[in-house]
Design an enzyme around this catalytic site. Sequence first.
Site, PDB file in Angstrom:
ATOM      1  N   GLU A 188      21.653  61.200   4.086  1.00  0.00           N
ATOM      2  CA  GLU A 188      20.587  60.246   3.741  1.00  0.00           C
ATOM      3  C   GLU A 188      19.659  60.796   2.665  1.00  0.00           C
ATOM      4  OE1 GLU A 188      18.853  59.273   7.567  1.00  0.00           O
ATOM      5  OE2 GLU A 188      20.772  58.645   8.378  1.00  0.00           O
ATOM      6  N   ASN A 241      26.724  61.747   3.401  1.00  0.00           N
ATOM      7  CA  ASN A 241      26.775  60.739   4.473  1.00  0.00           C
ATOM      8  C   ASN A 241      25.522  59.872   4.387  1.00  0.00           C
ATOM      9  OD1 ASN A 241      27.864  59.841   7.121  1.00  0.00           O
ATOM     10  ND2 ASN A 241      26.057  60.819   8.026  1.00  0.00           N
ATOM     11  N   HIS A 277      25.982  51.538  10.290  1.00  0.00           N
ATOM     12  CA  HIS A 277      25.172  50.937  11.363  1.00  0.00           C
ATOM     13  C   HIS A 277      24.959  49.480  10.959  1.00  0.00           C
ATOM     14  CE1 HIS A 277      24.398  54.640  13.495  1.00  0.00           C
ATOM     15  NE2 HIS A 277      24.137  55.229  12.351  1.00  0.00           N
ATOM     16  N   GLU A 306      29.487  56.564  11.741  1.00  0.00           N
ATOM     17  CA  GLU A 306      28.502  56.224  12.781  1.00  0.00           C
ATOM     18  C   GLU A 306      28.542  54.730  13.102  1.00  0.00           C
ATOM     19  OE1 GLU A 306      24.561  57.761  11.876  1.00  0.00           O
ATOM     20  OE2 GLU A 306      25.391  59.568  10.960  1.00  0.00           O
ATOM     21  N   ASP A 308      28.305  51.267  14.486  1.00  0.00           N
ATOM     22  CA  ASP A 308      27.947  50.431  15.630  1.00  0.00           C
ATOM     23  C   ASP A 308      27.503  49.074  15.092  1.00  0.00           C
ATOM     24  OD1 ASP A 308      25.345  51.153  14.796  1.00  0.00           O
ATOM     25  OD2 ASP A 308      24.938  52.365  16.581  1.00  0.00           O
TER      26      ASP A 308
END
Length: 397
Positions: A188, A241, A277, A306, A308
């Site tokens: 990030e 990432n 996400h 990651e 979801d």
Amino acid sequence: MRSSRSHSKVARSAVAAGLLPLLLATAAAPATAAPPAKAQEDASYGQAKKNGLRTVAPDDLVIGTAAAGGGHHLTAGYPDPFTYDKQYRKILNAEFNSVSPENQMKWDFIHPEEGVYDFAAADAIVANAQANGQVVRGHTLLWHSQLPAWVTEGDHTDAELEAILKDHIQTVVGRYKGRIQQWDVANEIFADTWDAGGVRLRDDPELAASNIFIERLGPEIIGKAFRWAHEADPEAKLFLNDYAVEDVNTKSTAYYELAKELLAEGVPLHGFAFQAHLDLQYPFPASLEANMQRFDDLGLETAVTELDVRFTLPESGVPTAEQLAEQADTYQGVLEACLSVEDCNSFTIWGFTDKYSWVPSFSPGQGAATVMFEDYERKPAYYALHETLAQASGEEG
Ligand code: 9MR
């Protein structure tokens, strides 16, 4: 392709309304019978063992999950999930062949005081992975968040701060040398397009979430972080990432340009990772596959790290069939993009049960973002992944 399995709305309502303990207590079940929740957990484990996601995945794709612990779990009122929830661990081991410490390798967890490392939780995840034929994704080394106060509020000189970062990276990466498949070296590092000033490195003290290392040491520190990690473990694949980079957009293009620069400078950058996400209130990132492909074309690996898929829960707290179906489509769409790109070799979901998901604690009113309900009953999203993986391997779902 969609699963037609239905879910017991009555049971779900009871759980959502907090009635389940009451119902269990008053049910006229024989004293020896296992409570239904435990029976469901056992059944879920049986299914995982026989036919888990890892068993149907193509050989060249690992299927991962975050291993729950630290972070929001610390204030959730239950003991550390990965350490104490044996049933959770059994299902995790049967379903997945890659694992990412959710918080246990982050600075505030593993390096809480200057000169003091606490490797216990990370060691346990790595040892468990070795015992269960899993690879590990290390997460994460250069990040603006979850830094201990001794770093963010210490009065170190720039030279000291750089030495601290180097020591941290080489100590942590070195400890797990040969046992980590991929490291999220830089996490990030670009601010969001919606932040004042638009997308840019988190190198500005005016930014709410500025990265102290980039702010103080300049963007050159990014390449150095990769070089230090590579020195400590030459076999590990080193990744950038981030979230909100799934589509071809301003932020992902900033990464694309950075990746080209780093590669031109000979920095050991091996991959670009899409956290993913996602939220059903926004459209599916339709250019994900094309976006992955352009990073692949640079000679980089890609990964989903990651995933979801959250949505706003109805007042009842029970997801509707439509929401679950749309969620399944989204999980499947992300997996299909990864399957279509040659070097997308790692597909990780950020937790596999709603029991431990970070989403409700960060976004009240939203939830149900993982592929299993709290009692590990599988959702349509789970079956969509299972069927898609099995088809990709040429097996029956
Ligand atoms: O899931 C993690 C949660 O337990 C922590 O409280 C939170 C703190 O920032 O971090 C969560 O994981 C994040 C990951 O490390 C980086 N990408 C975003 C994830 C969700 O916030």
